[in-house]
Design a protein around this motif. Structure first.
Motif, PDB file in Angstrom:
ATOM      1  N   ALA A   9       0.851  -1.197   0.000  1.00 54.68           N
ATOM      2  CA  ALA A   9       0.000   0.000   0.000  1.00 54.68           C
ATOM      3  C   ALA A   9       0.880   1.238   0.000  1.00 54.68           C
ATOM      4  O   ALA A   9       1.943   1.259   0.616  1.00 54.68           O
ATOM      5  N   ARG A  10       0.413   2.295  -0.686  1.00 54.78           N
ATOM      6  CA  ARG A  10       1.068   3.603  -0.641  1.00 54.78           C
ATOM      7  C   ARG A  10       0.219   4.529   0.226  1.00 54.78           C
ATOM      8  O   ARG A  10      -0.973   4.717  -0.038  1.00 54.78           O
ATOM      9  N   PRO A  32       5.236  -3.521   7.259  1.00 52.77           N
ATOM     10  CA  PRO A  32       6.219  -3.863   6.230  1.00 52.77           C
ATOM     11  C   PRO A  32       5.532  -4.086   4.880  1.00 52.77           C
ATOM     12  O   PRO A  32       4.485  -4.723   4.800  1.00 52.77           O
ATOM     13  N   GLY A  33       6.119  -3.509   3.848  1.00 52.43           N
ATOM     14  CA  GLY A  33       5.534  -3.614   2.519  1.00 52.43           C
ATOM     15  C   GLY A  33       4.730  -2.392   2.114  1.00 52.43           C
ATOM     16  O   GLY A  33       4.361  -2.249   0.948  1.00 52.43           O
ATOM     17  N   THR A  34       4.472  -1.491   3.076  1.00 56.39           N
ATOM     18  CA  THR A  34       3.806  -0.232   2.753  1.00 56.39           C
ATOM     19  C   THR A  34       4.845   0.883   2.657  1.00 56.39           C
ATOM     20  O   THR A  34       5.951   0.776   3.199  1.00 56.39           O
ATOM     21  N   THR A  35       4.496   1.962   1.969  1.00 61.35           N
ATOM     22  CA  THR A  35       5.402   3.103   1.839  1.00 61.35           C
ATOM     23  C   THR A  35       4.675   4.379   2.246  1.00 61.35           C
ATOM     24  O   THR A  35       3.458   4.507   2.082  1.00 61.35           O
ATOM     25  N   ASP A  76      -3.051   4.818  -1.944  1.00 57.28           N
ATOM     26  CA  ASP A  76      -4.211   3.997  -1.618  1.00 57.28           C
ATOM     27  C   ASP A  76      -5.046   4.642  -0.516  1.00 57.28           C
ATOM     28  O   ASP A  76      -6.246   4.393  -0.416  1.00 57.28           O
ATOM     29  N   ILE A  77      -4.399   5.463   0.305  1.00 56.04           N
ATOM     30  CA  ILE A  77      -5.078   6.148   1.395  1.00 56.04           C
ATOM     31  C   ILE A  77      -4.280   7.403   1.726  1.00 56.04           C
ATOM     32  O   ILE A  77      -3.063   7.440   1.528  1.00 56.04           O
ATOM     33  N   GLY A 106      -8.290  10.557  -5.312  1.00 48.49           N
ATOM     34  CA  GLY A 106      -8.718   9.245  -5.776  1.00 48.49           C
ATOM     35  C   GLY A 106      -8.355   8.147  -4.806  1.00 48.49           C
ATOM     36  O   GLY A 106      -8.001   7.032  -5.204  1.00 48.49           O
ATOM     37  N   ALA A 107      -8.430   8.456  -3.511  1.00 46.90           N
ATOM     38  CA  ALA A 107      -8.023   7.499  -2.469  1.00 46.90           C
ATOM     39  C   ALA A 107      -8.894   7.697  -1.244  1.00 46.90           C
ATOM     40  O   ALA A 107      -9.540   8.731  -1.074  1.00 46.90           O
ATOM     41  N   ARG A 108      -8.918   6.708  -0.382  1.00 47.89           N
ATOM     42  CA  ARG A 108      -9.586   6.875   0.897  1.00 47.89           C
ATOM     43  C   ARG A 108      -8.846   7.923   1.719  1.00 47.89           C
ATOM     44  O   ARG A 108      -7.668   8.193   1.497  1.00 47.89           O
ATOM     45  N   CYS A 109      -9.551   8.499   2.687  1.00 47.67           N
ATOM     46  CA  CYS A 109      -8.921   9.493   3.565  1.00 47.67           C
ATOM     47  C   CYS A 109      -9.276   9.203   5.008  1.00 47.67           C
ATOM     48  O   CYS A 109     -10.423   8.869   5.333  1.00 47.67           O
ATOM     49  N   VAL A 110      -8.285   9.338   5.883  1.00 54.76           N
ATOM     50  CA  VAL A 110      -8.469   9.252   7.334  1.00 54.76           C
ATOM     51  C   VAL A 110      -7.966  10.557   7.927  1.00 54.76           C
ATOM     52  O   VAL A 110      -6.821  10.950   7.687  1.00 54.76           O
TER      53      VAL A 110
END
Length: 246
Positions: A9-10, A32-35, A76-77, A106-110
């Motif tokens: 995920a980015r 791990p695996g997200t940036t 992605d978020i 174009g992504a979810r937002c928190v």
């Protein structure tokens, strides 16, 4: 040779430009695996005491350029990393801002403020002890924000002195542990530590061990919400009972 997979995920991050602790906290908790991809926001005077007016101004400032920059990584978020900037406006503003960010990126937002509420709801908590590095009006607005979402503040503790924009980030973890303990109340089921520039993540486990109740911080709550939204797995570097709710 083995390399880390960077395709999980980015995560786009919007952070006030004087904030020095959100990025280290997110790196500490990163799955791990997200940036992580960070864009710093202006819209306030660094030399002013960050009161309710300044934080409300930040929340209402034009961030269209910042969103274009974040959108460039195809996140992605996106995390909106200032709690008080939307707490000062209320839940409707917070929701609308999140929707606007989602539309532009174009992504979810928190948002940090929305994440506090979602985290407390995930824990099933209706009564809290609240603390932040702010004085006066921002804390009153925060209590009202939580109350409008069905969460009652039993006791509110502040840092006891005015802090500048860099002063929040310079608080020591020991100071924050003390602040959390002063926010406790017999009827509070959890402790809230509100501010993305406070080193709260580092003391979550210690405070929980001291008080015997869950602790929710702005940065920890955002990480919880993004992990839940994207279905990311729990890992050892995420602190607190909150992550039992994944």
């Amino acid at each position: 040779m083995r390399f880390e997979n960077r395709g999980l995920a980015r995560i786009g991050v919007l952070v006030p430009y004087t904030n020095t602790n959100l990025e280290p906290d997110l790196m500490r908790m990163r799955v791990p695996g997200t940036t992580l991809h960070v864009q710093r926001m202006g819209g306030y005077d660094v030399d002013e005491i960050p009161g309710a007016e300044q934080m409300a101004g930040l929340g209402a400032s034009d961030i269209s350029h910042d969103l274009r920059m974040i959108a460039g990584v195809r996140p992605d978020i996106v995390l909106y990393g200032c709690t008080s900037a939307t707490l000062t406006h209320g839940p409707e503003f917070d929701t609308n801002l999140a929707n606007n960010i989602s539309d532009m990126c174009g992504a979810r937002c928190v948002t940090a403020a929305g994440a506090l509420v979602e985290a407390l709801q995930a824990l099933g908590v209706r009564r809290v002890g609240f603390s932040s590095p702010y004085l006066g009006e921002i804390n009153r607005q925060a209590v009202h924000f939580l109350q409008s979402q069905g969460i009652e503040t039993m006791h509110c503790a502040d840092i006891g002195r005015e802090l500048g924009n860099y002063g929040q980030g310079e608080l020591r973890p020991d100071d924050i542990h003390d602040l959390a303990c002063r926010a406790d109340h017999d009827q509070a089921a959890a402790i809230v530590l509100s501010c993305t520039d406070m080193r709260s993540v580092e003391v979550v486990d210690h405070v929980e061990a001291t008080l015997g109740k869950p602790v929710v911080t702005s940065n920890q709550a955002m990480m919880f919400c993004l992990m839940r939204a994207l279905g990311l797995p729990r890992h050892p570097m995420v602190p607190g009972r909150l992550f039992d709710c994944l």
